[in-house]
Design a protein around this motif. Structure first.
Motif, PDB file in Angstrom:
ATOM      1  N   ASP A 133      -0.078  -5.255   4.340  1.00 37.30           N
ATOM      2  CA  ASP A 133       0.736  -5.254   5.571  1.00 37.30           C
ATOM      3  C   ASP A 133       2.144  -5.800   5.326  1.00 37.30           C
ATOM      4  O   ASP A 133       3.121  -5.261   5.843  1.00 37.30           O
ATOM      5  CB  ASP A 133       0.049  -6.086   6.661  1.00 37.30           C
ATOM      6  N   SER A 134       2.260  -6.879   4.514  1.00 34.23           N
ATOM      7  CA  SER A 134       3.594  -7.430   4.252  1.00 34.23           C
ATOM      8  C   SER A 134       4.436  -6.459   3.418  1.00 34.23           C
ATOM      9  O   SER A 134       5.634  -6.329   3.638  1.00 34.23           O
ATOM     10  CB  SER A 134       3.499  -8.794   3.572  1.00 34.23           C
ATOM     11  N   ILE A 135       3.789  -5.776   2.471  1.00 36.01           N
ATOM     12  CA  ILE A 135       4.507  -4.781   1.664  1.00 36.01           C
ATOM     13  C   ILE A 135       4.980  -3.636   2.555  1.00 36.01           C
ATOM     14  O   ILE A 135       6.132  -3.213   2.476  1.00 36.01           O
ATOM     15  CB  ILE A 135       3.618  -4.249   0.518  1.00 36.01           C
ATOM     16  N   ALA A 162       8.141   9.421  -9.687  1.00 30.95           N
ATOM     17  CA  ALA A 162       8.204   8.027 -10.146  1.00 30.95           C
ATOM     18  C   ALA A 162       7.004   7.238  -9.629  1.00 30.95           C
ATOM     19  O   ALA A 162       6.440   6.408 -10.357  1.00 30.95           O
ATOM     20  CB  ALA A 162       9.504   7.374  -9.686  1.00 30.95           C
ATOM     21  N   MET A 163       6.583   7.507  -8.401  1.00 34.03           N
ATOM     22  CA  MET A 163       5.410   6.819  -7.843  1.00 34.03           C
ATOM     23  C   MET A 163       4.154   7.208  -8.613  1.00 34.03           C
ATOM     24  O   MET A 163       3.309   6.355  -8.902  1.00 34.03           O
ATOM     25  CB  MET A 163       5.255   7.144  -6.353  1.00 34.03           C
ATOM     26  N   ASP A 164       4.032   8.477  -8.983  1.00 35.41           N
ATOM     27  CA  ASP A 164       2.867   8.927  -9.743  1.00 35.41           C
ATOM     28  C   ASP A 164       2.795   8.282 -11.119  1.00 35.41           C
ATOM     29  O   ASP A 164       1.719   8.083 -11.665  1.00 35.41           O
ATOM     30  CB  ASP A 164       2.881  10.461  -9.889  1.00 35.41           C
ATOM     31  N   LYS A 165       3.952   7.954 -11.704  1.00 36.45           N
ATOM     32  CA  LYS A 165       4.004   7.377 -13.047  1.00 36.45           C
ATOM     33  C   LYS A 165       4.084   5.844 -13.043  1.00 36.45           C
ATOM     34  O   LYS A 165       4.094   5.226 -14.108  1.00 36.45           O
ATOM     35  CB  LYS A 165       5.229   7.914 -13.790  1.00 36.45           C
ATOM     36  N   ALA A 166       4.123   5.237 -11.864  1.00 34.17           N
ATOM     37  CA  ALA A 166       4.323   3.782 -11.770  1.00 34.17           C
ATOM     38  C   ALA A 166       3.182   3.011 -12.411  1.00 34.17           C
ATOM     39  O   ALA A 166       2.012   3.367 -12.264  1.00 34.17           O
ATOM     40  CB  ALA A 166       4.467   3.379 -10.303  1.00 34.17           C
ATOM     41  N   ASN A 167       3.523   1.973 -13.147  1.00 33.71           N
ATOM     42  CA  ASN A 167       2.535   1.060 -13.723  1.00 33.71           C
ATOM     43  C   ASN A 167       2.381  -0.117 -12.769  1.00 33.71           C
ATOM     44  O   ASN A 167       3.354  -0.804 -12.471  1.00 33.71           O
ATOM     45  CB  ASN A 167       2.995   0.550 -15.090  1.00 33.71           C
ATOM     46  N   LEU A 168       1.173  -0.345 -12.303  1.00 34.17           N
ATOM     47  CA  LEU A 168       0.930  -1.430 -11.365  1.00 34.17           C
ATOM     48  C   LEU A 168       0.512  -2.692 -12.105  1.00 34.17           C
ATOM     49  O   LEU A 168      -0.169  -2.640 -13.126  1.00 34.17           O
ATOM     50  CB  LEU A 168      -0.167  -1.031 -10.370  1.00 34.17           C
ATOM     51  N   GLN A 172      -1.209  -6.098  -8.081  1.00 28.58           N
ATOM     52  CA  GLN A 172      -1.137  -4.897  -7.245  1.00 28.58           C
ATOM     53  C   GLN A 172      -2.452  -4.131  -7.283  1.00 28.58           C
ATOM     54  O   GLN A 172      -2.906  -3.620  -6.254  1.00 28.58           O
ATOM     55  CB  GLN A 172       0.041  -4.019  -7.700  1.00 28.58           C
ATOM     56  N   GLU A 173      -3.067  -4.070  -8.450  1.00 20.66           N
ATOM     57  CA  GLU A 173      -4.374  -3.407  -8.565  1.00 20.66           C
ATOM     58  C   GLU A 173      -5.407  -4.116  -7.692  1.00 20.66           C
ATOM     59  O   GLU A 173      -6.224  -3.483  -7.031  1.00 20.66           O
ATOM     60  CB  GLU A 173      -4.844  -3.373 -10.032  1.00 20.66           C
ATOM     61  N   LYS A 174      -5.369  -5.461  -7.684  1.00 22.31           N
ATOM     62  CA  LYS A 174      -6.294  -6.233  -6.845  1.00 22.31           C
ATOM     63  C   LYS A 174      -6.073  -5.929  -5.370  1.00 22.31           C
ATOM     64  O   LYS A 174      -7.034  -5.820  -4.609  1.00 22.31           O
ATOM     65  CB  LYS A 174      -6.116  -7.734  -7.083  1.00 22.31           C
TER      66      LYS A 174
END
Length: 185
Positions: A133-135, A162-168, A172-174
């Motif tokens: 929600d904050s994001i 760029a979103m498809d290639k983004a490294n989280l 962020q994964e959590k």
């Protein structure tokens, strides 16, 4: 040597001393927060804006000596000083007597109070815990207008790629996993 004052009585005043890469900023924090619909007990705030080598010096001091408060106050003492009497520009220009002349000036009581109270402050790092929600709120408020410009100028596909290639990051994964679990339950 360089300063700018801007604002008004309703929104609050900001005074910037210096230019990038080094600015001392003093502003009305309470009015700033009121405009965002938030409350704070902080009336005024003093900030140091540092870039490049200046920022690296502060970070080094912090890591090497864990002495960020004293180091920050020494920057204030060195570059900003409010006095209760007119300054004689000719005396100030004199290279041999400059320090002696500066030491003879009477510091403004409010500035002395601020800098002496600063000695009792501590810098504490408390990272804010993010939520989806904050994001989303931040994206909607600050990013969406820029995305609209990209969409209307034909660059939307680059954003999607760029979103498809983004490294989280692991954090962020959590967030994603927690959000999926909440959605399922």
């Amino acid at each position: 040597r360089s300063f700018a004052i801007h604002g008004n009585n309703q929104d609050g005043w900001t005074a910037n001393f210096g230019k990038s890469p080094f600015v001392i900023r003093i502003y009305d924090k309470q009015k700033e927060q009121e405009q965002k619909g938030l409350e704070t007990s902080i009336k005024n705030r003093v900030e140091l804006e540092l870039h490049a080598n200046r920022a690296e010096q502060v970070i080094s001091e912090w890591f090497e000596n864990d002495n960020l408060v004293e180091y920050s106050l020494s920057i204030l003492y060195t570059y900003l000083w409010f006095v209760d009497e007119p300054i004689d520009e000719e005396e100030l220009k004199g290279t041999h007597v400059r320090e002696r002349y500066i030491d003879s000036l009477k510091t403004m009581p409010a500035w002395s109070l601020l800098t002496s109270l600063g000695q009792s402050m501590k810098f504490v790092r408390k990272p804010k815990e993010q939520s989806v929600d904050s994001i989303l709120s931040w994206i909607m408020k600050y990013v969406v207008p820029s995305l609209e410009v990209l969409k209307k100028t034909g660059h939307w596909h680059e954003v999607i790629e760029a979103m498809d290639k983004a490294n989280l990051s692991p954090e962020q994964e959590k967030l994603i996993k927690a959000n999926l679990v909440n959605a399922i339950t």
